[in-house]
Enzyme design. Structure first.
Site, PDB file in Angstrom:
ATOM      1  N   ASN A  51       0.817  -1.198   0.000  1.00 20.44           N
ATOM      2  CA  ASN A  51       0.000   0.000   0.000  1.00 20.44           C
ATOM      3  C   ASN A  51       0.861   1.262   0.000  1.00 20.44           C
ATOM      4  O   ASN A  51       2.095   1.186   0.023  1.00 20.44           O
ATOM      5  CB  ASN A  51      -0.948  -0.021   1.206  1.00 20.44           C
ATOM      6  CG  ASN A  51      -2.249   0.698   0.955  1.00 20.44           C
ATOM      7  OD1 ASN A  51      -2.292   1.710   0.277  1.00 20.44           O
ATOM      8  ND2 ASN A  51      -3.316   0.161   1.516  1.00 20.44           N
ATOM      9  N   HIS A  82      23.299   2.415  11.117  1.00 13.78           N
ATOM     10  CA  HIS A  82      24.617   2.827  11.627  1.00 13.78           C
ATOM     11  C   HIS A  82      24.807   2.271  13.035  1.00 13.78           C
ATOM     12  O   HIS A  82      23.855   1.849  13.686  1.00 13.78           O
ATOM     13  CB  HIS A  82      24.768   4.356  11.617  1.00 13.78           C
ATOM     14  CG  HIS A  82      23.750   5.067  12.451  1.00 13.78           C
ATOM     15  ND1 HIS A  82      23.827   5.151  13.815  1.00 13.78           N
ATOM     16  CD2 HIS A  82      22.620   5.714  12.094  1.00 13.78           C
ATOM     17  CE1 HIS A  82      22.799   5.837  14.279  1.00 13.78           C
ATOM     18  NE2 HIS A  82      22.036   6.181  13.249  1.00 13.78           N
ATOM     19  N   THR A 130      10.124  -6.912  16.685  1.00 15.53           N
ATOM     20  CA  THR A 130      11.547  -7.132  16.940  1.00 15.53           C
ATOM     21  C   THR A 130      11.895  -8.614  17.051  1.00 15.53           C
ATOM     22  O   THR A 130      13.068  -8.956  17.098  1.00 15.53           O
ATOM     23  CB  THR A 130      11.974  -6.432  18.241  1.00 15.53           C
ATOM     24  OG1 THR A 130      11.216  -6.971  19.326  1.00 15.53           O
ATOM     25  CG2 THR A 130      11.752  -4.925  18.157  1.00 15.53           C
ATOM     26  N   LYS A 131      10.864  -9.478  17.107  1.00 11.67           N
ATOM     27  CA  LYS A 131      11.069 -10.923  17.246  1.00 11.67           C
ATOM     28  C   LYS A 131      10.182 -11.657  16.254  1.00 11.67           C
ATOM     29  O   LYS A 131       9.165 -11.134  15.804  1.00 11.67           O
ATOM     30  CB  LYS A 131      10.731 -11.372  18.668  1.00 11.67           C
ATOM     31  CG  LYS A 131      11.637 -10.770  19.710  1.00 11.67           C
ATOM     32  CD  LYS A 131      11.274 -11.251  21.088  1.00 11.67           C
ATOM     33  CE  LYS A 131      12.215 -10.596  22.093  1.00 11.67           C
ATOM     34  NZ  LYS A 131      11.814 -10.872  23.461  1.00 11.67           N
ATOM     35  N   LYS A 148      -3.126 -13.387  20.236  1.00  7.55           N
ATOM     36  CA  LYS A 148      -3.798 -14.689  20.204  1.00  7.55           C
ATOM     37  C   LYS A 148      -3.357 -15.444  18.969  1.00  7.55           C
ATOM     38  O   LYS A 148      -2.840 -14.865  18.023  1.00  7.55           O
ATOM     39  CB  LYS A 148      -5.322 -14.544  20.230  1.00  7.55           C
ATOM     40  CG  LYS A 148      -5.919 -13.959  18.961  1.00  7.55           C
ATOM     41  CD  LYS A 148      -7.441 -13.928  19.074  1.00  7.55           C
ATOM     42  CE  LYS A 148      -8.101 -13.498  17.797  1.00  7.55           C
ATOM     43  NZ  LYS A 148      -9.542 -13.577  17.853  1.00  7.55           N
TER      44      LYS A 148
END
Length: 151
Positions: A51, A82, A130-131, A148
């Site tokens: 999108n 960086h 992040t995981k 869920k």
């Protein structure tokens, strides 16, 4: 690839970017940018939908699977750009990202380096991932957490 355009500069593709011809990149409201550096690659699979305002950066690999839905203003980056300490010009840590088939990434979500978003998984709008996200999971929040299982 079908590209629904706004202005002539509404889609920036730079480097090694491969988009399947059946994928759709929509930029009628906001420009989108898919950019690689060095050996980086961006791969977008069959019937994927990106999108408006999508921003993807790769120095390794960003792979978007078949029939994925990527919402407006989503940011996907496989690197830190960086180092935090010392040299802010030197490249930071990097790790490939894979968004597996039929995943849905909500508006303004951020997918960070090293993440795999599983098949049919849903990432809530505004989430920071992040995981890894398991198949058939709904995650949301900052950082994204399991809400869920969908099946």
């Amino acid at each position: 690839m079908y590209h629904k355009r706004g202005d002539p500069d509404s889609l920036r593709m730079e480097g090694n970017v491969v988009i399947d011809p059946s994928a759709i990149v929509w930029t009628h409201d906001e420009p989108s940018s898919l950019v690689t550096r060095g050996e980086g690659r961006i791969l977008v699979g069959k019937e994927a939908f990106l999108n408006c305002g999508v921003w993807i950066r790769a120095v390794k690999l960003v792979k978007i699977g078949e029939r994925c839905l990527i919402g407006p203003r989503v940011m996907i980056m496989d690197n830190d750009a960086h180092e935090l300490d010392g040299d802010h010009i030197a490249g930071g840590a990097a790790a490939p990202i894979e968004i597996e088939d039929c995943a849905w990434i909500g508006a303004a979500a951020i997918i960070l380096k090293g993440v795999t978003v599983g098949q049919r998984a849903v990432v809530g709008a505004g989430s920071v991932v992040t995981k890894d996200v398991p198949d058939d999971a709904l995650v949301a929040g900052n950082p994204a957490k399991l809400i869920k299982m969908l099946k």
